[in-house]
Design a protein around this motif. Structure first.
Motif, short mmCIF file in Angstrom:
data_model
loop_
_atom_site.label_atom_id
_atom_site.label_comp_id
_atom_site.label_asym_id
_atom_site.label_seq_id
_atom_site.Cartn_x
_atom_site.Cartn_y
_atom_site.Cartn_z
N ILE A 1 15.53 -0.82 0.63
CA ILE A 1 14.13 -1.23 0.73
C ILE A 1 13.15 -0.23 0.13
O ILE A 1 12.03 -0.59 -0.23
CB ILE A 1 13.83 -1.53 2.21
CG1 ILE A 1 12.86 -2.67 2.34
CG2 ILE A 1 13.37 -0.30 2.95
CD1 ILE A 1 12.90 -3.29 3.71
N HIS A 2 13.57 1.04 0.01
CA HIS A 2 12.65 2.05 -0.53
C HIS A 2 12.79 2.21 -2.04
O HIS A 2 12.31 3.19 -2.60
CB HIS A 2 12.86 3.39 0.17
CG HIS A 2 12.46 3.37 1.61
ND1 HIS A 2 11.14 3.36 2.00
CD2 HIS A 2 13.18 3.31 2.75
CE1 HIS A 2 11.08 3.31 3.32
NE2 HIS A 2 12.30 3.28 3.80
N ARG B 1 7.15 7.33 0.30
CA ARG B 1 5.78 6.97 -0.03
C ARG B 1 5.18 7.87 -1.12
O ARG B 1 5.47 9.05 -1.17
CB ARG B 1 4.92 7.08 1.22
CG ARG B 1 4.48 5.73 1.79
CD ARG B 1 3.50 5.90 2.91
NE ARG B 1 2.69 7.10 2.77
CZ ARG B 1 1.70 7.26 1.88
NH1 ARG B 1 1.40 6.29 1.06
NH2 ARG B 1 1.05 8.39 1.82
N TYR C 1 3.21 7.98 -5.32
CA TYR C 1 3.55 7.64 -6.71
C TYR C 1 4.40 8.69 -7.41
O TYR C 1 5.08 8.40 -8.37
CB TYR C 1 2.26 7.43 -7.51
CG TYR C 1 1.46 6.23 -7.08
CD1 TYR C 1 2.01 4.95 -7.18
CD2 TYR C 1 0.17 6.34 -6.57
CE1 TYR C 1 1.30 3.83 -6.79
CE2 TYR C 1 -0.56 5.22 -6.17
CZ TYR C 1 0.01 3.97 -6.28
OH TYR C 1 -0.70 2.87 -5.90
N PHE D 1 0.46 -4.96 -1.79
CA PHE D 1 0.77 -4.08 -0.66
C PHE D 1 -0.47 -3.49 -0.04
O PHE D 1 -1.57 -3.54 -0.63
CB PHE D 1 1.80 -3.01 -1.03
CG PHE D 1 1.33 -1.89 -1.93
CD1 PHE D 1 1.03 -2.12 -3.27
CD2 PHE D 1 1.21 -0.59 -1.45
CE1 PHE D 1 0.63 -1.08 -4.11
CE2 PHE D 1 0.81 0.46 -2.28
CZ PHE D 1 0.51 0.21 -3.61
N THR E 1 -1.42 0.07 2.53
CA THR E 1 -0.95 1.30 3.14
C THR E 1 -1.89 1.58 4.30
O THR E 1 -3.07 1.85 4.09
CB THR E 1 -1.00 2.45 2.10
OG1 THR E 1 -0.25 2.04 0.96
CG2 THR E 1 -0.41 3.71 2.66
N VAL F 1 2.30 5.92 9.01
CA VAL F 1 1.79 5.05 7.96
C VAL F 1 2.65 3.79 7.94
O VAL F 1 3.87 3.87 7.85
CB VAL F 1 1.89 5.74 6.58
CG1 VAL F 1 1.37 4.81 5.49
CG2 VAL F 1 1.14 7.06 6.58
N LYS G 1 3.50 0.74 5.70
CA LYS G 1 3.33 0.15 4.38
C LYS G 1 3.76 -1.30 4.46
O LYS G 1 4.88 -1.61 4.87
CB LYS G 1 4.17 0.91 3.34
CG LYS G 1 4.04 0.30 1.96
CD LYS G 1 4.57 1.21 0.88
CE LYS G 1 4.51 0.48 -0.46
NZ LYS G 1 4.81 1.36 -1.58
N THR H 1 7.44 -1.00 6.20
CA THR H 1 8.17 0.26 6.35
C THR H 1 7.23 1.28 6.98
O THR H 1 6.03 1.29 6.72
CB THR H 1 8.67 0.80 4.99
OG1 THR H 1 7.56 0.94 4.10
CG2 THR H 1 9.69 -0.13 4.35
N PRO I 1 0.92 11.68 6.25
CA PRO I 1 1.08 12.80 5.31
C PRO I 1 0.45 14.06 5.89
O PRO I 1 -0.56 13.98 6.60
CB PRO I 1 0.32 12.32 4.06
CG PRO I 1 -0.56 11.19 4.52
CD PRO I 1 0.08 10.59 5.72
N TYR J 1 -1.39 16.65 4.70
CA TYR J 1 -2.27 17.33 3.74
C TYR J 1 -2.87 18.58 4.38
O TYR J 1 -3.19 18.58 5.56
CB TYR J 1 -3.40 16.40 3.31
CG TYR J 1 -2.96 15.14 2.60
CD1 TYR J 1 -2.26 15.21 1.39
CD2 TYR J 1 -3.26 13.88 3.13
CE1 TYR J 1 -1.87 14.03 0.73
CE2 TYR J 1 -2.86 12.71 2.47
CZ TYR J 1 -2.17 12.80 1.27
OH TYR J 1 -1.79 11.66 0.62
N LYS K 1 -4.55 -4.58 -4.81
CA LYS K 1 -3.50 -3.58 -4.61
C LYS K 1 -2.17 -4.30 -4.80
O LYS K 1 -1.43 -4.58 -3.86
CB LYS K 1 -3.62 -2.96 -3.21
CG LYS K 1 -3.00 -1.58 -3.08
CD LYS K 1 -3.39 -0.93 -1.76
CE LYS K 1 -2.59 0.32 -1.49
NZ LYS K 1 -3.15 1.52 -2.10
N VAL L 1 -5.73 8.71 -8.59
CA VAL L 1 -4.44 8.02 -8.70
C VAL L 1 -4.16 7.24 -7.41
O VAL L 1 -3.62 6.14 -7.45
CB VAL L 1 -3.31 9.03 -8.98
CG1 VAL L 1 -1.96 8.35 -8.98
CG2 VAL L 1 -3.55 9.75 -10.30
N LEU M 1 -5.92 6.95 4.36
CA LEU M 1 -5.09 7.89 5.11
C LEU M 1 -5.81 9.20 5.40
O LEU M 1 -5.74 9.72 6.50
CB LEU M 1 -3.77 8.17 4.38
CG LEU M 1 -2.84 6.96 4.20
CD1 LEU M 1 -1.54 7.40 3.53
CD2 LEU M 1 -2.55 6.27 5.53
#
Lengths: 271, 271
Positions: free
Chosen positions: A14-15, A89, A91, B26, B28, B77, B79, B104, B109, B111, B139, B174, B237
């Motif tokens: 799935i990922h 998750r 890009y 999708f 997120t 998160v 998704k 999922t 994250p 950060y 999206k 991005v 997020l």
């Protein structure tokens, strides 16, 4: 019949980034007598695509996979997908990156013989191709434009649709490339800004040159298309379909188209 | 943790059109205390996307799925992917069409706090966004441009990248949207030609208006960006990151950015 990384499988983890971002490439390959047609051209395009997207695919491994798959399929269409593989998750391409090879088999499409013999009518799609030089020519997995264009018509009187770019240039069909014949010269649109560089398009260009037909790749306006002497579409599954009609324009099946059909039909008998 | 159509699953059926063509959408979603944040905005964007792509998704069913998933996830998160579902070869949308819902979960994250406190530096991506009005704002799953842009830098000194369209206009990050402050007016690029209309972008616009800040959506040149008084990025997020540097331009963290950060941080405490 479907394989993932060389093993029979019905599901994809799935990922996989192929699902998440369309982060991959594909090839649609005609298989006859257990052999893939135009194999070198398919592998060349895939290699170019992997280079452009920086997907570190082992082409020899892939080729072994594909050969075994085609031998088992016997006759049909082998769809080969190479994705950038598993990723969590975000890009950013995963490090290390393990590309995934997905193969699915299906029967050869049963297009009416009339398509190749009497020619087809094109639907004038309003969905335009965006101009993106870094992706142009590749058969990547980002295909929403084709999905939207193909959804524009249901009437089977139209065998294919015509797609133009956002500046109005004629580029290709939804699942084919396009050629015109103008004063005995063969011409096909440039795919530097958008479009898919089909393997049959390359084959047609090479066969035409060998047969002494002058060829040209460049920009094509809708007006030029309407004024052409002959028009045809091509792809690796059906070969060449003459175009009989688009909007108010009607074309006969011309001599250059017929000649190229013969040259390209040789292909199947050779393999 | 992952679900397909409401059931725990690790794999996706191989003929899903999400993989074949990126034929889907999708979201997120930040999940705190078992609750999805900005849920209405996520569902609205998804509904708009399904309408635009003609994916007959049952949004109530999807919402039930999502609620149950978030309750089980607790914090992280979520998704959410909606694909057009199973299809055999060919671009034509399947009839009947049974959209597939994939969920999922992953951790939030981590950060660095410095991103929100001192601001971030942007990498100037050379990958341009193609102009495609029919897909702009959505999206969707065709995200190769973002993959290629994100692959342009590895140095963690850059927390995000700046993306422009093929005409050179500044569009977004991005994985974020972009705002500037110019003479006390808040401005964010138009997403009529390309870009993703982020839910946090909408939230920021609404909160700013409620707080009496004048807002404007329009075209933004690189020159205007460099001359801006304040610059910030946002997504659902991380909220808001001030932009500290792009190429030779350096910005302080300005008062409008700080004010909006406070307003948007309220969001988490409300849910």
């Amino acid at each position: 019949m479907s394989w993932v990384d060389g093993q029979p499988a019905e599901g994809l983890p799935i990922h996989d980034r192929g699902l998440a971002y369309g982060d991959g490439l594909f090839e649609t390959i005609k298989v006859v007598g257990g052999q893939p047609e135009l194999l070198d051209r398919h592998l060349q395009r895939l290699t170019r695509g992997c280079q452009r997207l920086a997907i570190p695919c082992d082409i020899d491994l892939l080729n072994n996979n594909l050969s075994a798959f085609c031998a088992e399929l016997g006759r049909g269409v082998a769809k080969l997908i190479v994705s950038r593989g598993e990723g969590r998750r975000g890009y950013a391409p995963p490090i290390p990156c393990r590309p995934r090879i997905v193969l699915t088999g299906s029967p050869l499409p049963d297009y009416p013989n009339a398509h190749a013999e009497q020619g087809v009518r094109l639907f004038p799609c309003t969905t335009r191709l965006a101009e993106q030089p870094i992706l142009a020519g590749l058969k990547h997995l980002n295909r929403l434009e084709q999905v939207l264009a193909r959804a524009e018509w249901q009437d089977s009187v139209f065998a294919e649709g015509l797609m133009r770019d956002s500046s109005g240039r004629v580029i290709e069909g939804v699942f084919s490339n396009l050629f015109i014949v103008d004063s005995d010269r063969l011409m096909t649109p440039s795919l530097e800004r958008c479009g898919v560089a089909g393997v049959m398009r390359e084959e047609v260009l090479e066969r035409a040159q060998q047969a002494g037909v002058s060829t040209h790749i460049g920009d094509l306006s809708l007006d030029q298309l309407h004024r052409a002497d002959e028009v045809f579409m091509c792809n690796s599954l059906y070969g060449i379909w003459p175009v009989r009609q688009l909007d108010a324009s009607v074309w006969p099946v011309g001599p250059v188209t017929r000649k190229l059909q013969c040259l390209v039909n040789d292909l199947s008998s050779n393999t």
